[in-house]
Design a protein around this motif. Structure first.
Motif, PDB file in Angstrom:
ATOM      1  N   SER A   1      -7.918   8.445  -9.801  1.00  0.00           N
ATOM      2  CA  SER A   1      -6.338   8.497  -9.972  1.00  0.00           C
ATOM      3  C   SER A   1      -5.772   8.651 -11.524  1.00  0.00           C
ATOM      4  CB  SER A   1      -5.895   7.139  -9.394  1.00  0.00           C
ATOM      5  OG  SER A   1      -6.433   6.068  -9.949  1.00  0.00           O
ATOM      6  N   THR A   2      -6.807   8.676 -12.252  1.00  0.00           N
ATOM      7  CA  THR A   2      -6.151   9.115 -13.607  1.00  0.00           C
ATOM      8  C   THR A   2      -5.893  10.620 -13.910  1.00  0.00           C
ATOM      9  OG1 THR A   2      -7.584   7.428 -14.761  1.00  0.00           O
ATOM     10  CG2 THR A   2      -6.567   9.262 -15.942  1.00  0.00           C
ATOM     11  N   PHE A   3      -6.514  11.184 -12.998  1.00  0.00           N
ATOM     12  CA  PHE A   3      -5.779  12.839 -13.004  1.00  0.00           C
ATOM     13  C   PHE A   3      -4.762  13.058 -12.450  1.00  0.00           C
ATOM     14  CE2 PHE A   3     -10.802  12.800 -13.034  1.00  0.00           C
ATOM     15  CZ  PHE A   3     -10.920  13.322 -14.312  1.00  0.00           C
ATOM     16  N   PRO A   4      -4.062  12.632 -11.325  1.00  0.00           N
ATOM     17  CA  PRO A   4      -2.699  12.825 -11.079  1.00  0.00           C
ATOM     18  C   PRO A   4      -1.837  12.097 -11.951  1.00  0.00           C
ATOM     19  CG  PRO A   4      -3.632  11.187  -9.534  1.00  0.00           C
ATOM     20  CD  PRO A   4      -4.716  11.975 -10.152  1.00  0.00           C
ATOM     21  N   ALA A   5      -2.206  10.909 -12.660  1.00  0.00           N
ATOM     22  CA  ALA A   5      -1.474  10.268 -13.718  1.00  0.00           C
ATOM     23  C   ALA A   5      -1.151  11.242 -14.781  1.00  0.00           C
ATOM     24  CB  ALA A   5      -2.214   8.936 -14.138  1.00  0.00           C
TER      25      ALA A   5
ATOM     26  N   HIS B   1      -9.701  -4.435  -9.366  1.00  0.00           N
ATOM     27  CA  HIS B   1      -8.469  -5.363  -9.223  1.00  0.00           C
ATOM     28  C   HIS B   1      -8.222  -5.773  -8.187  1.00  0.00           C
ATOM     29  CE1 HIS B   1      -4.945  -7.155 -10.586  1.00  0.00           C
ATOM     30  NE2 HIS B   1      -4.096  -6.144  -9.909  1.00  0.00           N
ATOM     31  N   LEU B   2      -8.547  -5.036  -6.871  1.00  0.00           N
ATOM     32  CA  LEU B   2      -8.157  -5.095  -5.728  1.00  0.00           C
ATOM     33  C   LEU B   2      -9.748  -5.511  -4.725  1.00  0.00           C
ATOM     34  CD1 LEU B   2      -5.221  -2.868  -4.986  1.00  0.00           C
ATOM     35  CD2 LEU B   2      -5.287  -5.176  -5.484  1.00  0.00           C
ATOM     36  N   GLY B   3     -10.600  -5.875  -5.457  1.00  0.00           N
ATOM     37  CA  GLY B   3     -11.828  -6.055  -4.905  1.00  0.00           C
ATOM     38  C   GLY B   3     -12.768  -4.746  -4.524  1.00  0.00           C
ATOM     39  N   VAL B   4     -12.248  -3.861  -3.829  1.00  0.00           N
ATOM     40  CA  VAL B   4     -12.888  -2.766  -3.397  1.00  0.00           C
ATOM     41  C   VAL B   4     -12.489  -1.423  -3.827  1.00  0.00           C
ATOM     42  CG1 VAL B   4     -13.816  -3.604  -1.237  1.00  0.00           C
ATOM     43  CG2 VAL B   4     -11.590  -2.281  -1.260  1.00  0.00           C
ATOM     44  N   HIS B   5     -11.183  -1.827  -4.575  1.00  0.00           N
ATOM     45  CA  HIS B   5     -10.207  -0.556  -5.247  1.00  0.00           C
ATOM     46  C   HIS B   5      -9.696  -1.161  -6.525  1.00  0.00           C
ATOM     47  CE1 HIS B   5      -7.428   2.687  -5.267  1.00  0.00           C
ATOM     48  NE2 HIS B   5      -6.578   1.878  -5.532  1.00  0.00           N
ATOM     49  N   ASP B   6      -9.589  -0.263  -7.243  1.00  0.00           N
ATOM     50  CA  ASP B   6      -8.746  -0.612  -8.625  1.00  0.00           C
ATOM     51  C   ASP B   6      -7.455   0.559  -8.819  1.00  0.00           C
ATOM     52  OD1 ASP B   6      -7.727  -0.778 -11.455  1.00  0.00           O
ATOM     53  OD2 ASP B   6      -9.481  -2.494 -11.456  1.00  0.00           O
ATOM     54  N   PRO B   7      -6.362   0.036  -8.725  1.00  0.00           N
ATOM     55  CA  PRO B   7      -5.068   0.987  -8.980  1.00  0.00           C
ATOM     56  C   PRO B   7      -5.104   1.644 -10.296  1.00  0.00           C
ATOM     57  CG  PRO B   7      -4.527  -1.347  -8.333  1.00  0.00           C
ATOM     58  CD  PRO B   7      -5.866  -1.380  -8.746  1.00  0.00           C
ATOM     59  N   GLU B   8      -5.923   1.418 -11.247  1.00  0.00           N
ATOM     60  CA  GLU B   8      -6.008   2.056 -12.508  1.00  0.00           C
ATOM     61  C   GLU B   8      -7.184   2.624 -12.841  1.00  0.00           C
ATOM     62  OE1 GLU B   8      -2.408   0.355 -12.300  1.00  0.00           O
ATOM     63  OE2 GLU B   8      -3.760  -1.059 -12.662  1.00  0.00           O
ATOM     64  N   GLY B   9      -8.028   3.096 -11.550  1.00  0.00           N
ATOM     65  CA  GLY B   9      -9.522   3.601 -11.659  1.00  0.00           C
ATOM     66  C   GLY B   9      -9.702   5.046 -12.131  1.00  0.00           C
TER      67      GLY B   9
ATOM     68  N   TRP C   1       0.823  -1.298   0.062  1.00  0.00           N
ATOM     69  CA  TRP C   1       0.072   0.093  -0.073  1.00  0.00           C
ATOM     70  C   TRP C   1       0.862   1.217   0.048  1.00  0.00           C
ATOM     71  CZ3 TRP C   1      -4.739   0.731  -1.862  1.00  0.00           C
ATOM     72  CH2 TRP C   1      -5.320   1.767  -1.483  1.00  0.00           C
ATOM     73  N   HIS C   2       1.124   1.789   1.163  1.00  0.00           N
ATOM     74  CA  HIS C   2       2.167   2.860   1.201  1.00  0.00           C
ATOM     75  C   HIS C   2       3.258   2.488   0.981  1.00  0.00           C
ATOM     76  CE1 HIS C   2      -1.125   5.425   2.255  1.00  0.00           C
ATOM     77  NE2 HIS C   2      -1.122   5.074   3.793  1.00  0.00           N
ATOM     78  N   GLY C   3       4.197   3.647   0.610  1.00  0.00           N
ATOM     79  CA  GLY C   3       5.730   3.426   0.198  1.00  0.00           C
ATOM     80  C   GLY C   3       6.116   3.363  -1.323  1.00  0.00           C
ATOM     81  N   LEU C   4       7.360   3.030  -1.479  1.00  0.00           N
ATOM     82  CA  LEU C   4       7.830   3.169  -2.881  1.00  0.00           C
ATOM     83  C   LEU C   4       9.009   2.090  -3.176  1.00  0.00           C
ATOM     84  CD1 LEU C   4       7.655   4.473  -5.737  1.00  0.00           C
ATOM     85  CD2 LEU C   4       9.095   6.184  -4.986  1.00  0.00           C
ATOM     86  N   ALA C   5       9.039   1.232  -3.947  1.00  0.00           N
ATOM     87  CA  ALA C   5       9.967   0.267  -4.401  1.00  0.00           C
ATOM     88  C   ALA C   5      10.407   0.416  -5.645  1.00  0.00           C
ATOM     89  CB  ALA C   5       9.544  -1.261  -4.295  1.00  0.00           C
ATOM     90  N   PHE C   6      11.486  -0.047  -6.354  1.00  0.00           N
ATOM     91  CA  PHE C   6      12.077   0.173  -7.538  1.00  0.00           C
ATOM     92  C   PHE C   6      10.683  -0.371  -8.379  1.00  0.00           C
ATOM     93  CE2 PHE C   6      13.622  -1.686 -11.377  1.00  0.00           C
ATOM     94  CZ  PHE C   6      14.396  -0.711 -11.867  1.00  0.00           C
ATOM     95  N   TYR C   7      10.305  -1.422  -8.277  1.00  0.00           N
ATOM     96  CA  TYR C   7       9.116  -2.080  -9.286  1.00  0.00           C
ATOM     97  C   TYR C   7       8.098  -1.252  -9.505  1.00  0.00           C
ATOM     98  CZ  TYR C   7       8.212  -6.197 -12.008  1.00  0.00           C
ATOM     99  OH  TYR C   7       7.713  -7.021 -13.019  1.00  0.00           O
TER     100      TYR C   7
ATOM    101  N   ASN D   1       1.840   6.532  -2.681  1.00  0.00           N
ATOM    102  CA  ASN D   1       1.331   5.403  -2.634  1.00  0.00           C
ATOM    103  C   ASN D   1       0.908   5.165  -4.273  1.00  0.00           C
ATOM    104  OD1 ASN D   1      -1.395   3.720  -2.973  1.00  0.00           O
ATOM    105  ND2 ASN D   1      -1.162   3.828  -0.624  1.00  0.00           N
ATOM    106  N   LYS D   2       1.332   4.276  -4.825  1.00  0.00           N
ATOM    107  CA  LYS D   2       1.323   4.003  -6.283  1.00  0.00           C
ATOM    108  C   LYS D   2      -0.231   3.407  -6.766  1.00  0.00           C
ATOM    109  CE  LYS D   2       2.447   0.844  -9.996  1.00  0.00           C
ATOM    110  NZ  LYS D   2       1.079   0.264 -10.343  1.00  0.00           N
ATOM    111  N   ASN D   3      -0.819   2.701  -5.498  1.00  0.00           N
ATOM    112  CA  ASN D   3      -2.473   2.323  -5.898  1.00  0.00           C
ATOM    113  C   ASN D   3      -3.235   3.445  -5.918  1.00  0.00           C
ATOM    114  OD1 ASN D   3      -2.816  -0.868  -5.737  1.00  0.00           O
ATOM    115  ND2 ASN D   3      -1.073  -0.460  -4.121  1.00  0.00           N
ATOM    116  N   LEU D   4      -3.148   4.743  -5.258  1.00  0.00           N
ATOM    117  CA  LEU D   4      -3.746   5.647  -5.317  1.00  0.00           C
ATOM    118  C   LEU D   4      -3.324   6.723  -6.173  1.00  0.00           C
ATOM    119  CD1 LEU D   4      -4.385   6.308  -1.469  1.00  0.00           C
ATOM    120  CD2 LEU D   4      -6.061   5.225  -3.215  1.00  0.00           C
ATOM    121  N   TRP D   5      -2.167   6.837  -6.646  1.00  0.00           N
ATOM    122  CA  TRP D   5      -1.167   7.562  -7.554  1.00  0.00           C
ATOM    123  C   TRP D   5      -1.197   8.961  -6.873  1.00  0.00           C
ATOM    124  CZ3 TRP D   5       0.438   4.560 -11.903  1.00  0.00           C
ATOM    125  CH2 TRP D   5       1.401   5.331 -12.800  1.00  0.00           C
TER     126      TRP D   5
END
Length: 367
Positions: A208-212, A197-205, A52-58, A261-265
């Motif tokens: 979150s497109t707007f900050p992307a 994708h995550l049941g109650v949440h989608d990382p590409e929803g 959830w929170h945090g940042l890894a290389f991947y 948080n990548k999931n929330l972008w």
């Protein structure tokens, strides 16, 4: 840089990015198993997504690709306008490309199975297509200053929205930045059909497109700087590195108030991802385009020039079968400890040969 000159660092870095998608990450994890336990653990952490929170290389692979899609746009735009196309026709092409990527994303997720109730409509390709399309249209019609203002407004507005609004159906005590409590997931549950994708949440929803969009816009600003600046290549690389450090400082400081948080972008994630992406691009630009050290990039350029192809091909073609056919006998003779590394090396090689055949025949998938 000279007008019409190809930015080889862009292809090389895009290929480096996609290398991890076509088995490179698994290969490095397998090789890391030979390292001391502490080092292997670091590799394992960095070559996986944060829960959830945090940042890894991947976590940087996706935003780096979107950033690079932005970098290429000013060059493409200049080429099209020089060829006599007007802004309306360029805009139409941008919209077509964006919508095509959205469609390819749904196809990738299983549209042809016709199971619409369980189909995931959001996708990685859809996020790239929609965010890049909006950013390119903003830049095309509003110019740099207005686009920069809109970018800042999007990041601040997104922060305010998530900090001030909790999902109406959130469990008692849920944080506004949690998966269950964030308004981002609530909007997806409300408006997105099919499966999240995550049941109650989608990382590409949707939200979150707007900050992307700002991730793509950061790439566009970078490409425009490289294309138009009269500074030397060394100075451009240094300027980009300084800007990257500034973005990273903002992102990691912002993390204290708005978690990365990548999931929330999240907006802090946008700054950190753009900072690391810009730093990588500055390095590749310096080495490849300024210093002219290009031979080593061929492996990555073959991947980078057909990046969408290899992403889609791994979903629709069975690359594991050629691995078994051509390398299965040799792999069976290896000690158990060597098998994973050799297997994933074989997989990467099969994928690369496939792309090399396309490269030699000048077959490139352009959306």
């Amino acid at each position: 840089m000279k007008k019409g000159e190809r930015l080889l660092s862009l292809d090389a870095l895009r290929g480096f990015d996609m290398f991890f998608i076509m088995g490179g990450g698994s290969l490095l994890l397998a090789v890391a198993s030979f390292l001391p336990a502490d080092c292997a653990a670091v590799f394992a952490e960095q070559l996986g997504h944060k829960e959830w929170h945090g940042l890894a290389f991947y976590d940087l692979i996706f935003p780096l690709f979107l950033f690079l899609a932005g970098v290429s746009f000013p060059f493409s735009l200049d080429k099209q306008l020089s060829a006599g196309k007007d802004r309306a026709s360029v805009s139409l092409k941008c919209v077509r490309r964006g919508l095509m990527l959205v469609l390819l994303g749904v196809l990738y997720n299983g549209l042809l199975q016709l199971d619409f109730e369980n189909l995931r409509y959001a996708s990685v390709l859809g996020r790239i297509g929609s965010a890049w399309m909006i950013a390119s249209l903003l830049y095309l019609w509003m110019g740099k200053r207005v686009a920069a203002f809109v970018s800042v407004a999007l990041l601040l507005g997104y922060w305010a929205l998530l900090a001030l609004v909790t999902a109406p159906d959130a469990p008692a005590g849920a944080s506004c930045f949690s998966m269950e409590g964030c308004v981002v997931g609530y909007v997806d549950r409300l408006l997105l059909p099919g499966r999240l994708h995550l049941g109650v949440h989608d990382p590409e929803g949707l939200l979150s497109t707007f900050p992307a969009v700002v991730t793509a816009m950061a790439g566009i600003f970078t490409g425009e700087y490289v294309r138009t600046s009269s500074s030397s290549g060394y100075r451009k690389a240094l300027s980009m590195a300084v800007a990257a450090v500034a973005l990273l400082a903002v992102g990691y400081l912002w993390d204290n108030l708005f978690p990365v948080n990548k999931n929330l972008w999240t907006s802090s994630f946008v700054c950190c991802a753009a900072g690391w992406s810009l730093l990588l691009f500055a390095l590749f630009y310096l080495v490849v385009d300024v210093l002219g050290w290009r031979r080593w990039t061929f492996f990555f350029r073959v991947i980078g020039m057909n990046s969408i192809t290899i992403y889609l091909a791994q979903q629709f073609l069975d690359f594991y079968k050629p691995v078994e056919t051509f390398f299965g006998g040799v792999l069976a003779l290896l000690p158990e400890r060597l098998y994973p590394s050799a297997y994933w090396l074989s997989y990467v090689l099969v994928c690369w040969i496939f792309l090399y055949i396309l490269y030699r025949n000048k077959i490139f998938l352009k959306v």
